[in-house]
Design an enzyme around this catalytic site. Structure first.
Site, mmCIF file in Angstrom:
data_model
loop_
_atom_site.group_PDB
_atom_site.id
_atom_site.type_symbol
_atom_site.label_atom_id
_atom_site.label_comp_id
_atom_site.label_asym_id
_atom_site.label_seq_id
_atom_site.Cartn_x
_atom_site.Cartn_y
_atom_site.Cartn_z
ATOM 1 N N GLU A 73 -22.888 30.333 87.727
ATOM 2 C CA GLU A 73 -22.651 30.602 86.381
ATOM 3 C C GLU A 73 -23.322 28.837 85.731
ATOM 4 O O GLU A 73 -22.653 28.530 84.813
ATOM 5 C CB GLU A 73 -21.342 30.449 85.891
ATOM 6 N N HIS A 92 -14.155 27.284 84.592
ATOM 7 C CA HIS A 92 -14.059 28.745 84.423
ATOM 8 C C HIS A 92 -13.284 29.419 85.502
ATOM 9 O O HIS A 92 -13.321 29.331 86.613
ATOM 10 C CB HIS A 92 -15.661 29.194 84.714
ATOM 11 N N TYR A 117 1.500 23.391 72.223
ATOM 12 C CA TYR A 117 0.785 22.975 73.254
ATOM 13 C C TYR A 117 -0.625 23.923 73.285
ATOM 14 O O TYR A 117 -1.706 23.613 73.728
ATOM 15 C CB TYR A 117 1.190 22.815 74.658
ATOM 16 N N HIS A 158 -13.941 39.473 81.669
ATOM 17 C CA HIS A 158 -14.404 38.391 82.966
ATOM 18 C C HIS A 158 -13.413 37.501 83.106
ATOM 19 O O HIS A 158 -12.784 37.159 83.941
ATOM 20 C CB HIS A 158 -15.864 38.017 82.392
HETATM 21 P P1 13P Z 1 -19.997 31.592 91.920
HETATM 22 O O1 13P Z 1 -19.162 31.997 93.162
HETATM 23 O O2 13P Z 1 -21.316 31.791 91.758
HETATM 24 O O3 13P Z 1 -19.290 30.309 91.198
HETATM 25 O O4 13P Z 1 -19.126 32.688 90.887
HETATM 26 C C1 13P Z 1 -17.920 33.008 90.578
HETATM 27 C C2 13P Z 1 -17.693 33.477 89.380
HETATM 28 O O5 13P Z 1 -16.256 33.083 88.749
HETATM 29 C C3 13P Z 1 -18.507 34.427 88.651
HETATM 30 O O6 13P Z 1 -18.021 34.400 87.293
#
Ligand code: 13P
Length: 205
Positions: A73, A92, A117, A158
């Site tokens: 990412e 993320h 918050y 996602h």
């Molecule tokens: P990576 O293992 O490449 O960090 O990917 C994990 C992920 O969260 C993909 O969205």
């Protein structure tokens, strides 16, 4: 913070997120700005089992210059840093409730501003970008447009990506976003009392 302190913090925060269920398996990735560029979690690594000596090193132009291969990412992290000048760290996650929200077909504000918050850490509203497969570079332009609106963005089907002035503040905001998504589901069938415009404005000021 020194390089070694940042490494230690990245490992600690990854483990903390994992231990409390904000990340499972090898989902999610973290990055932090250093004097030389960026440190990033390796691809296919578990946030629960990171090691200070096994982190990907990237230079200011996001070239991989040391350690294991970085997360797939990179494009998303880079887009957030380049859009938000205050960003020193990016988190993320595929945390459960934000990801559930990210799968809703409904339009409109996905997570209501119910608590101070949420507004203080995340903002008034969280934009959503359409689905792209993990690691796709095609998300770039839409993610930049969304990240310009605030530190947190929902990625359809996602998860989330959140920027912060430190790794700790990015992680705090990502947790606040997840808990706010939980509240939204808990209260889904109830009459809620969102914060008023004046209350939101007071927090944003
Ligand atoms: P990576 O293992 O490449 O960090 O990917 C994990 C992920 O969260 C993909 O969205």
């Amino acid at each position: 913070m020194s390089d070694s302190e940042l490494r230690r913090q990245l490992v600690e925060i990854g483990a903390s997120l994992f231990d409390r269920g904000f990340s499972v398996g090898s989902a999610g990735n973290l990055s932090v700005r250093t004097a030389d560029g960026f440190l990033m979690t390796p691809t296919n690594s578990s946030l629960g089992r990171l090691s200070v000596d096994e982190l990907a090193e990237l230079d200011h132009r996001w070239r991989h210059v040391g350690g294991p291969r970085p997360s797939k990412e990179v494009v998303m992290h880079r887009a957030v840093y380049e859009t938000r000048p205050e960003a020193q760290a990016v988190v993320h996650l595929h945390s459960t409730y934000v990801t559930a929200v990210s799968c809703l077909a409904e339009d409109g504000p996905t997570i209501p501003a119910l608590t101070p918050y949420f507004v203080m850490r995340v903002g008034r509203e969280v934009p959503t970008v359409p689905y792209y497969r993990p690691g796709s570079a095609e998300v770039d332009a839409e993610l930049r447009a969304a990240a310009a609106q605030g530190p947190a963005v929902i990625l359809a089907n996602h998860g989330s990506i959140v920027a912060g002035e430190t790794l700790e503040s990015a992680s705090n905001a990502a947790e606040e976003l997840e808990v706010s998504a939980q509240l939204a589901f808990l209260l889904r069938d109830r009459q809620v009392r969102p914060l008023t415009e004046d209350q939101i404005q007071e927090l944003l000021d």
